[in-house]
Scaffold this motif. Sequence first.
Motif, PDB file in Angstrom:
ATOM      1  N   ASN A 187       0.949  -1.145   0.088  1.00 54.59           N
ATOM      2  CA  ASN A 187      -0.088   0.159  -0.077  1.00 54.59           C
ATOM      3  C   ASN A 187       0.978   1.215   0.019  1.00 54.59           C
ATOM      4  N   PRO A 226      -4.804   2.391  -0.554  1.00 58.81           N
ATOM      5  CA  PRO A 226      -4.878   0.800  -0.687  1.00 58.81           C
ATOM      6  C   PRO A 226      -4.523   0.149  -2.019  1.00 58.81           C
ATOM      7  N   ASP A 227      -3.856  -0.674  -2.074  1.00 57.87           N
ATOM      8  CA  ASP A 227      -3.699  -1.475  -3.297  1.00 57.87           C
ATOM      9  C   ASP A 227      -3.346  -0.678  -4.566  1.00 57.87           C
ATOM     10  N   ASN A 235      -6.160   3.353  -7.115  1.00 55.62           N
ATOM     11  CA  ASN A 235      -6.551   2.268  -5.784  1.00 55.62           C
ATOM     12  C   ASN A 235      -7.218   1.215  -6.299  1.00 55.62           C
TER      13      ASN A 235
END
Lengths: 334, 369
Positions: A87, A107-108, A125
């Motif tokens: 992240n 995130p991601d 994301n």
Amino acid sequence: MNPSIRRRVLLPLVRAGAVAAGLTAAFAPGAAFAGKVFVTNERDHTMTVIDSDSLKTLETVKTGRRPRGLTASPDGKLIYVCASDDNRVEVYDSSTYKMLRTLPSGPDPELFVLHPSGNPLYIANEDDALVTIVDTDTGKVQGEIPVGVEPEGMGISPDGKVLVNTSETTSMAHFIDTSTKQIVENVLVDSRPRYAEFTPDGKTVWVSAEVGGTVSVIDIAGHQVVKRLTFQIPGVTEDAIQPVGIRITKDGSTAFVALGPANRVAVVDTKTYEVKKYLLVGQRVWQLAFSPDEKTLYSSNGNSNDISVIDVASEKVTKSVTTGRSPWGVVAVP
Amino acid sequence: MEFPFGVIRQFPANPPWWNNIVTLPPDDDGVAGAALGITDNNTTGRFVKQDYKIVGEELVPNDEDPMPAFNRLLEAGAKYIVAAVPADALLKMADAVKDKGVILFNASATDDRLRQADCRSDILHTAPSRAMLTDALAQYLVTKRWGKWLLLTGRHPDDKLYADAVKRSAKKFGAKIVEEKTWDFGPDARETGNNVIPVFTQSSAYDVIVIADELGEFGPLIGYRSWDARPTAGTAGLIATTWSVTVTGWGAEQIQNRFFRQSKRGMRPLDFQMWLAMRTIGETAARTRSNDPKALRDYIFGPRFELAGFKGGSFSYRPWDNQLRQPIVLTTAEALVAASPQEGFLHQTNPLDTIGFDKPESQCRFPGQ
């Protein structure tokens, strides 16, 4: 000047000159230009650095987990890596390969695009249906823009005014005004759009749809799909044709489209939209990157664990170079 | 623009030993997938001013008639109903909504007859047929040259139907069933398994034990207890199914993560099949900008419909029996083994039609066809 320093400075020039003098077809691509190619290896959590001249691996750099998206600062000195499972975005020095700092990414993070000026960075994301805007100098998040499900592809107009994000499950290209940070239009494209690339004139954006098997060319002024490109390869089933990465030459004449498990890169005439050629590359080709002089194109081949080296002028694949496992992103710098 | 959904689920009776945390289905099996589908549709919907919601959710105990619950969904205004009920109940529901402008999804019944003689034009199947599951398995076993099968069939009518599908697939892909045996050692052989299974699995030479035991009464006990050292496949061992936590390629990690964040557990086949039903309407409505069932149906069965389902390629509905085409995964509990269609099984139009009932084999005749 210290003679030893001068020799070191001159050496690359001498070598380049020598090669140019004895120019042969086999050595022509990229030879006049010794840069570096960076490749993220999704399953090895590393980044391979390849010398663009010798095509030897210079270094394998340990990165955060699941590195995917990869880009370079306009001057080629900084390398940005999306460490999806950590992240964060990692910033590396392209000459020492040292990690300089990390940027918050939300995130991601899967893919991102730098503003043409080098700042800010726009990050998709994937797990969170957001585009995060990060100031690359201060490392501060400047904003978050809610977009469709599984945002991935990120493209920015040459003047930096229009940002396009594609969301895979929503099947849309979201047009974002970078000054207001607001979505101005959503254009439906075919299923699972993965990548957005502007033409150098800034008038159209090309969006690949992996499951749809197409590339939509969208007019920026009217937000209309002006062309849907399809691909047919003899002996390859329609299902295997899954367009992902796209690159367009600076003169705007030719587009290269990576076709995933079809193991081909399509060469497209941008005026007639005709596919001129399919270049056989490694397996499951994800992304593409030009060398800074645009003489060479590199493709990252996720299943064969290598990159293919393509000579742009002759439209031929000249070599493949082994990387780590599941190479995903690729970028070349001087 | 509004899209009112109804969800109804009725489970079969639990086998007596479904009381451990590995085999017990979660309370929200299936409906959690529907909930994620609604969320995904709304993320897209807010860009095109479409509002998806579940107006009724009915979880019917297995010994009750599901029709009153179904009628409650209709009264609540549900126009799109996702059902996980046994075949007979589903047919009653289809008859109840005939020509009422309701789209009914079958998310759980694998009965081949629902795609054949008992097909209904009002039902769209996101659940696979048994024929799809067993064809998918057969293609893989034949590819491995494991062509001789011992077929073990459970004591329930559904197990016999699964066994029929296995026999059909064996014939279709050139495998041989050396012997079929029916399990008759009761619903719980955990204590006696080591005694009865070695004898039960003695037969002439075979490559694989194919198990037809849909509730999982005895299938999981066969592996490592058979007379000969042979792998198990079918409803236990190497399982043919639409979805598993082991599916991570084709971008599936995203939906697996999204589901886990929502429900704090792994996504199961019924969750996936309900999600597919939701996404069928979401995908179609985003493109047609309509909530008229006729317009939606026309698009779903038109040439442009494509549903992305995280197993590579696009899914679509077979117009001859309303069955959703999708790859079938072959997996153990912890690792994905393969996804069918297998390479080399060719088809003139769509390789996905090599599994299940292709047009020439279809006995389905919708009115007006």
